[in-house]
Motif scaffolding. Structure first.
Motif, PDB file in Angstrom:
ATOM      1  N   PRO A  42       0.928  -1.089   0.017  1.00  0.00           N
ATOM      2  CA  PRO A  42      -0.031   0.262   0.107  1.00  0.00           C
ATOM      3  C   PRO A  42       0.689   1.301  -0.073  1.00  0.00           C
ATOM      4  O   PRO A  42       0.366   2.333  -0.089  1.00  0.00           O
ATOM      5  CB  PRO A  42      -0.740  -0.089   1.303  1.00  0.00           C
ATOM      6  CG  PRO A  42       0.133  -0.739   2.146  1.00  0.00           C
ATOM      7  CD  PRO A  42       1.021  -1.707   1.489  1.00  0.00           C
ATOM      8  N   HIS A  43       2.275   1.124   0.205  1.00  0.00           N
ATOM      9  CA  HIS A  43       3.203   2.378   0.289  1.00  0.00           C
ATOM     10  C   HIS A  43       2.884   3.444  -0.666  1.00  0.00           C
ATOM     11  O   HIS A  43       2.760   4.514  -0.432  1.00  0.00           O
ATOM     12  CB  HIS A  43       4.396   1.780   0.564  1.00  0.00           C
ATOM     13  CG  HIS A  43       4.527   0.878   1.579  1.00  0.00           C
ATOM     14  ND1 HIS A  43       4.458  -0.687   1.509  1.00  0.00           N
ATOM     15  CD2 HIS A  43       4.376   1.132   2.961  1.00  0.00           C
ATOM     16  CE1 HIS A  43       4.360  -1.160   2.638  1.00  0.00           C
ATOM     17  NE2 HIS A  43       4.681  -0.167   3.616  1.00  0.00           N
ATOM     18  N   ALA A  44       3.119   2.787  -1.990  1.00  0.00           N
ATOM     19  CA  ALA A  44       3.069   3.927  -3.067  1.00  0.00           C
ATOM     20  C   ALA A  44       1.462   4.661  -3.187  1.00  0.00           C
ATOM     21  O   ALA A  44       1.604   6.011  -3.442  1.00  0.00           O
ATOM     22  CB  ALA A  44       3.293   3.413  -4.502  1.00  0.00           C
ATOM     23  N   GLN A  45       0.421   3.614  -2.803  1.00  0.00           N
ATOM     24  CA  GLN A  45      -0.719   4.331  -2.737  1.00  0.00           C
ATOM     25  C   GLN A  45      -1.114   5.421  -1.581  1.00  0.00           C
ATOM     26  O   GLN A  45      -1.553   6.377  -1.903  1.00  0.00           O
ATOM     27  CB  GLN A  45      -1.982   3.241  -2.405  1.00  0.00           C
ATOM     28  CG  GLN A  45      -1.922   2.338  -3.574  1.00  0.00           C
ATOM     29  CD  GLN A  45      -2.827   0.925  -3.229  1.00  0.00           C
ATOM     30  OE1 GLN A  45      -2.894   0.536  -2.090  1.00  0.00           O
ATOM     31  NE2 GLN A  45      -3.550   0.526  -3.945  1.00  0.00           N
ATOM     32  N   ILE A  46      -0.318   5.163  -0.574  1.00  0.00           N
ATOM     33  CA  ILE A  46      -0.505   6.039   0.625  1.00  0.00           C
ATOM     34  C   ILE A  46       0.237   7.351   0.019  1.00  0.00           C
ATOM     35  O   ILE A  46      -0.247   8.397   0.500  1.00  0.00           O
ATOM     36  CB  ILE A  46       0.274   5.523   1.915  1.00  0.00           C
ATOM     37  CG1 ILE A  46      -0.741   4.385   2.366  1.00  0.00           C
ATOM     38  CG2 ILE A  46       0.349   6.415   3.049  1.00  0.00           C
ATOM     39  CD1 ILE A  46      -0.051   3.596   3.568  1.00  0.00           C
ATOM     40  N   GLU A 112       2.413  -4.091   7.980  1.00  0.00           N
ATOM     41  CA  GLU A 112       1.515  -4.825   7.375  1.00  0.00           C
ATOM     42  C   GLU A 112       0.965  -6.052   8.225  1.00  0.00           C
ATOM     43  O   GLU A 112       1.797  -6.485   9.082  1.00  0.00           O
ATOM     44  CB  GLU A 112       1.890  -5.373   6.069  1.00  0.00           C
ATOM     45  CG  GLU A 112       2.602  -4.601   5.107  1.00  0.00           C
ATOM     46  CD  GLU A 112       1.425  -3.336   4.914  1.00  0.00           C
ATOM     47  OE1 GLU A 112       0.499  -3.441   4.901  1.00  0.00           O
ATOM     48  OE2 GLU A 112       2.196  -2.318   4.320  1.00  0.00           O
ATOM     49  N   PRO A 113      -0.158  -6.114   8.246  1.00  0.00           N
ATOM     50  CA  PRO A 113      -0.766  -7.445   9.272  1.00  0.00           C
ATOM     51  C   PRO A 113      -0.132  -8.815   8.940  1.00  0.00           C
ATOM     52  O   PRO A 113       0.332  -9.075   7.715  1.00  0.00           O
ATOM     53  CB  PRO A 113      -2.343  -7.307   8.900  1.00  0.00           C
ATOM     54  CG  PRO A 113      -2.680  -6.068   8.330  1.00  0.00           C
ATOM     55  CD  PRO A 113      -1.365  -5.727   7.443  1.00  0.00           C
ATOM     56  N   ILE A 114       0.051  -9.376   9.807  1.00  0.00           N
ATOM     57  CA  ILE A 114       0.642 -10.841   9.849  1.00  0.00           C
ATOM     58  C   ILE A 114      -0.524 -11.879  10.354  1.00  0.00           C
ATOM     59  O   ILE A 114      -1.029 -11.459  11.372  1.00  0.00           O
ATOM     60  CB  ILE A 114       1.997 -11.095  10.018  1.00  0.00           C
ATOM     61  CG1 ILE A 114       2.701 -12.193   9.524  1.00  0.00           C
ATOM     62  CG2 ILE A 114       1.940 -10.730  11.390  1.00  0.00           C
ATOM     63  CD1 ILE A 114       3.985 -12.458   9.861  1.00  0.00           C
ATOM     64  N   ALA A 115      -0.567 -12.908   9.624  1.00  0.00           N
ATOM     65  CA  ALA A 115      -1.719 -13.975  10.325  1.00  0.00           C
ATOM     66  C   ALA A 115      -1.258 -15.275  10.173  1.00  0.00           C
ATOM     67  O   ALA A 115      -0.522 -15.510   9.271  1.00  0.00           O
ATOM     68  CB  ALA A 115      -3.016 -13.501   9.874  1.00  0.00           C
TER      69      ALA A 115
END
Length: 177
Positions: A42-46, A112-115
């Motif tokens: 998501p970094h470039a989007q942010i 980033e979430p991790i699951a």
């Protein structure tokens, strides 16, 4: 709602951090360009999201999108970028060790979430002793992975051990849970 709040916090922090980098040029009304590398999502989007507000404040973001996690650090180390936005601290530390680098953390960013995912086990706490798991091959993520298992009560970590440096504990397997 939690994801939306996290996104808002990340955007605001990024804007604050980048505006802080340009505060000296704002008083002279000059436009400051910051060349920044980022992973696509998501970094470039942010960064694209905050770019118009930063432009109003005299900061022009020139965003270079990278499709891997090696090239942004190489580009930064070579002076092709002013900053990059994609990694967590354990990854940065490992990159510096492996590449004799001297890149520094300019401030915290979202992680980033991790699951854990399984077709057979519904809750991590229900994982049977001796079960085989598959984990990321990205060793800087091992601390985050081990934290999931620790928090589920499946493992214990000795006091004083830096969980982000535990890499030999995890071995990649070929069978899932």
């Amino acid at each position: 709602m939690k994801k939306k709040l996290l996104s808002i916090v990340a955007v605001l922090f990024t804007a604050f951090l980048l505006v802080g980098c340009s505060s000296s040029s704002n008083s002279s009304k000059k436009m400051t360009t910051i060349k920044i590398g980022a992973s696509a999502v998501p970094h470039a989007q942010i960064l694209r999201h905050v770019a118009p507000e930063l432009k109003k404040q005299g900061v022009n973001l020139k965003i270079t999108v990278f499709q891997d996690y090696v090239m942004p650090n190489k580009a930064l180390a070579n002076g092709e970028l002013d900053a990059n936005y994609f990694q967590h601290i354990p990854f940065l530390e490992q990159w510096n060790r492996q590449n004799h680098g001297s890149l520094v953390n300019a401030g915290g960013v979202h992680i980033e979430p991790i699951a854990v995912f399984s077709k057979k086990v519904k809750k991590l706490q229900d994982l049977k002793k001796g079960a085989t798991i598959i984990v990321s091959s990205n060793t800087p993520d091992y601390g985050r992975i081990l934290t999931l298992f620790r928090d589920a009560g499946l493992i214990t970590i000795k006091k004083g051990v830096k969980i982000t440096q535990l890499t030999s504990v995890i071995s990649r397997q070929t069978h899932g849970i």
